[in-house]
Design a protein around this motif. Sequence first.
Motif, PDB file in Angstrom:
ATOM      1  N   SER A 135      30.343  75.147  -6.853  1.00 42.39           N
ATOM      2  CA  SER A 135      30.545  76.591  -7.013  1.00 42.39           C
ATOM      3  C   SER A 135      31.190  77.204  -5.780  1.00 42.39           C
ATOM      4  N   ARG A 158      27.568  79.834 -17.958  1.00 40.13           N
ATOM      5  CA  ARG A 158      26.546  79.982 -16.919  1.00 40.13           C
ATOM      6  C   ARG A 158      27.000  81.026 -15.909  1.00 40.13           C
ATOM      7  N   GLY A 159      26.054  81.739 -15.388  1.00 41.15           N
ATOM      8  CA  GLY A 159      26.375  82.729 -14.365  1.00 41.15           C
ATOM      9  C   GLY A 159      26.222  82.121 -12.981  1.00 41.15           C
ATOM     10  N   LEU A 160      26.121  82.962 -12.011  1.00 46.58           N
ATOM     11  CA  LEU A 160      25.988  82.514 -10.624  1.00 46.58           C
ATOM     12  C   LEU A 160      24.585  82.816 -10.085  1.00 46.58           C
ATOM     13  N   GLU A 161      23.586  82.766 -10.965  1.00 42.49           N
ATOM     14  CA  GLU A 161      22.228  83.112 -10.556  1.00 42.49           C
ATOM     15  C   GLU A 161      21.703  82.198  -9.452  1.00 42.49           C
ATOM     16  N   GLU A 162      21.905  80.895  -9.601  1.00 42.75           N
ATOM     17  CA  GLU A 162      21.405  79.952  -8.598  1.00 42.75           C
ATOM     18  C   GLU A 162      22.096  80.180  -7.255  1.00 42.75           C
ATOM     19  N   GLU A 163      23.401  80.423  -7.300  1.00 43.48           N
ATOM     20  CA  GLU A 163      24.156  80.672  -6.074  1.00 43.48           C
ATOM     21  C   GLU A 163      23.700  81.985  -5.426  1.00 43.48           C
ATOM     22  N   ALA A 164      23.489  83.002  -6.242  1.00 44.19           N
ATOM     23  CA  ALA A 164      23.018  84.286  -5.720  1.00 44.19           C
ATOM     24  C   ALA A 164      21.625  84.142  -5.114  1.00 44.19           C
ATOM     25  N   ALA A 165      20.769  83.354  -5.737  1.00 42.46           N
ATOM     26  CA  ALA A 165      19.420  83.132  -5.197  1.00 42.46           C
ATOM     27  C   ALA A 165      19.488  82.395  -3.868  1.00 42.46           C
ATOM     28  N   TRP A 166      20.396  81.423  -3.749  1.00 36.11           N
ATOM     29  CA  TRP A 166      20.560  80.685  -2.494  1.00 36.11           C
ATOM     30  C   TRP A 166      21.018  81.632  -1.391  1.00 36.11           C
ATOM     31  N   GLU A 169      20.627  84.898  -1.300  1.00 39.12           N
ATOM     32  CA  GLU A 169      19.541  85.847  -1.025  1.00 39.12           C
ATOM     33  C   GLU A 169      18.480  85.229  -0.115  1.00 39.12           C
TER      34      GLU A 169
END
Length: 117
Positions: free
Chosen positions: A12, A78-86, A88
């Motif tokens: 990503s 798929r969105g970028l939720e995992e990347e955004a969580a990382w 954050e």
Amino acid sequence: MVQFSTARLDASFAALSDATRRGVLEQLGSADASITELAEKFHMTLTGMKKHIGVLEQAGLVTTEKVGRVRTCRLGSRGLEEEAAWIEARRQIWSARFDALDDVIEALKRKEKVDGG
């Protein structure tokens, strides 16, 4: 602590590291487009755009569908939720460090006033 998929994050962030690919994602956020349309919009060759789309597809950020001779691109499911969580989690670490630094600076200022400096 939340576990993140290293391969997914690598793919990503590698895909997002290029301004053209980020632009393609922005464009596809408005409407699906053919690779030809995207190549024209970004003033590049069809081959160059196909490579960018391939990187985005590999990362799961874009999907393509070929109908006849036209390959249409759209945002991936798929969105970028995992990347955004990382991101954050890293932001929280830095925020805590800066808060601690602020506390040290304030303590030094108070000590300086007490010492008459």
